[in-house]
Design an enzyme around this catalytic site. Structure first.
Site, PDB file in Angstrom:
ATOM      1  CB  SER A  52      -0.965  -0.048   1.191  1.00 16.29           C
ATOM      2  OG  SER A  52      -2.063   0.804   0.990  1.00 16.29           O
ATOM      3  CG  ASP A 181      -4.865  -2.119   1.025  1.00 14.76           C
ATOM      4  OD1 ASP A 181      -3.682  -1.914   0.685  1.00 14.76           O
ATOM      5  OD2 ASP A 181      -5.287  -1.924   2.178  1.00 14.76           O
TER       6      ASP A 181
END
Length: 291
Positions: A52, A181
């Protein structure tokens, strides 16, 4: 794709060092300060793994930028609130009509690749192979419910997938997978680096952050706060099983995942701990050299 098989590399004056940068939204800007500390010590990592926000910062650093250059870019990118909002509007793929015609769809959904183009230094290359430092990026295959690690091929789609927080970014369709994610499966991917260096440093920015006031959070606050709790729990379980050689936790718990407009403050708070981080890195190197 799987990471390249890399043999551990010993530095010219001691053990080699690899760095894992975890997810955490705006808190992840603190990774820049950790990389500054390594630059000041003259200890460039031989490999980086990121999830991320850690993938974004790690990718910029692996492209050859020094940490202070990344700090300057971030300061410029988030200095003008109006320009930031205009850039985000350009990246918006959701529409307010989605609330009525798409079963309550998200009207502020963003395209991660567009956001990456808007907020990532132009120096970033097109492929992993063109990076100055080997990089591994973690994303989550939504349908297979598993971790995917990218270390070769196109760089931007892999990093964009790694940062695609559900509810904020549209999932990425890349390489025959639907990706979200990476924090959902591996928020602090230091386990990818044990065979790549003598010392593995992990930087965790999910730690802490309990609100002093017991008030009901906003819907976004609850969604992202819960994700941070989940990622913190995953990281804690990993550390119990096998910790990194050095775990660094910059003091940014007071900030939220979406506090990008407070970028300067986040960097300032993290910088308070820079000397201590440098001391811990130096101590770990000395201990490994004596072992």
């Amino acid at each position: 794709m799987k990471p390249h098989a890399l043999a551990p590399r010993r530095g010219a004056s001691g053990p080699s060092l690899a760095v894992a940068l975890g997810g955490g939204g705006a808190r992840g800007l603190a990774h820049i300060v950790v990389l500054e500390a390594l630059d000041e010590l003259g200890l460039p990592p031989c490999a980086i793994a990121g999830t991320s926000m850690g993938a974004i910062v790690g990718g910029a650093y692996a492209s050859g930028l020094r940490a202070r250059e990344i700090r300057a870019f971030v300061g410029s990118a988030f200095r003008n609130r109006s320009q930031v909002m205009a850039n985000l509007l350009r990246a918006r793929v959701g529409r307010f009509s989605d609330l009525l015609f798409k079963g309550g769809g998200n009207p502020v959904l963003l395209d991660a690749i567009t956001c990456l183009d808007l907020f990532w230094p132009a120096a970033a290359p097109e492929t992993f192979e063109d990076l100055k430092i080997p990089l591994s990026v973690v994303a989550t295959d939504f349908h297979a419910c598993e971790q995917v690690v990218y270390a070769s091929g196109p760089l931007a789609p892999a990093v964009a997938a790694s940062m695609s927080i559900p509810g904020l970014f549209r999932p990425i369709d890349f390489g025959g997978r639907v990706l979200v994610d990476g924090g959902a499966v591996n928020p602090l991917p230091y386990d990818l680096l044990f065979d790549r260096a003598d010392i593995v440093v992990a930087v965790d920015v999910t730690f802490g952050g309990r609100m002093r006031e017991r008030k009901i959070p906003t819907s976004f606050g609850a969604m992202f706060g819960t994700a941070q709790i989940m990622q913190g729990s995953i990281t804690a379980a990993k550390i119990r099983l096998r910790p990194p050689d050095l775990l660094l936790r910059p003091p940014v718990a007071r900030f939220s995942v979406l506090d990008f407009l407070r970028a300067t403050q986040i960097l300032r708070h993290a910088e308070v701990a820079k000397d201590e981080m440098k001391r811990l890195v130096t101590q770990t190197l000395e201990e490994k050299s004596r072992a």
